[in-house]
Design an enzyme around this catalytic site. Sequence first.
Site, short mmCIF file in Angstrom:
data_model
loop_
_atom_site.label_atom_id
_atom_site.label_comp_id
_atom_site.label_asym_id
_atom_site.label_seq_id
_atom_site.Cartn_x
_atom_site.Cartn_y
_atom_site.Cartn_z
N HIS A 65 -45.97 -55.84 50.81
CA HIS A 65 -45.12 -55.06 51.83
C HIS A 65 -43.86 -56.13 52.43
CE1 HIS A 65 -45.21 -51.92 55.27
NE2 HIS A 65 -44.31 -52.13 54.91
N GLU A 115 -36.92 -54.35 54.47
CA GLU A 115 -37.56 -55.43 54.54
C GLU A 115 -36.56 -56.84 54.90
OE1 GLU A 115 -41.09 -56.07 55.08
OE2 GLU A 115 -40.86 -53.69 54.87
N HIS A 119 -36.65 -57.91 58.72
CA HIS A 119 -37.54 -59.15 58.82
C HIS A 119 -36.77 -60.34 58.11
CE1 HIS A 119 -40.95 -56.65 60.05
NE2 HIS A 119 -40.67 -55.74 59.09
#
Length: 239
Positions: A65, A115, A119
């Site tokens: 993920h 992502e 992040h």
Amino acid sequence: MLLQLLLSFSQASSFQELNQCPANYEPGDYNMLFLSTMYAASQCLKYGAKPGIGPIRGTNEFTIHGLWPNFNASKYPSECNSSYPFNMKEIEDLPNLKRNWVSNVNPDEVFYTHEWSKHGTCATDLLPTIRDYFTKTLELHEGLNLQEIFRRAGFEPSSTKQYQKKAVAAALKAALGVDVLLECFTVNKKHMLSGVDVIFDHKADFPLINPGADYVRRYASRCSASFYLPPIPDECYRD
Ligand SMILES: *[C@@H]1O[C@H](CO)[C@@H](O)[C@H](O)[C@H]1NC(C)=O
Ligand SMILES: *[C@@H]1O[C@H](CO)[C@@H](O)[C@H](O)[C@H]1NC(C)=O
């Protein structure tokens, strides 16, 4: 003057609270890195098969993920650098990208962009480029070898068999040397594993560490005492 300053400060802070504006995080502002994996079969059973999306044949049963810089179980930095946008060209040739890191709900590039911006931009102290972030995350995921751990412990994908949470957690701990966090959800009354998460320390050599008590508490009831490990249904494959 002072009054005006105080007034504008309090307005600014209440505006922030009301609108949930993210705090201004700097890259490197975190305590640990949370690697979240997804059990591919469960993700497809929950979100449905979509043409051109989901696992390719020969996919890893546990796909990535993301690798998320976190402070603790309830707080994490995000969007640390809006002037470093995602660029697919930096990673499209990475071996095993499409075997180990695929989206289940939207095109991969949309997933990777999310992502990275949310992040990856916060971890540029250790992983300065987009390519570094994706390469290292793939490497950490491969190092875990979750699929192999499950196989060796006899936890085979099955539509009919349930497995004990305690036994799965113990096998993972024996192989990895740390506690992991298990996630489950229920689809059509079947309670199934949806992912395994591990935590790495905020250090250049990325050592695995045990989750703190706050994580253990937060994840304690995400899986019941037993759950299914369904096989990937044929219609879930994108090719
Ligand atoms: C989580 O981290 C944030 C930021 O460092 C801190 O303010 C908060 O108290 C921490 N919460 C817990 C439960 O440790
Ligand atoms: C944000 O990314 C740009 C482009 O890579 C870089 O030049 C800049 O130094 C980064 N900013 C921070 C705070 O890391």
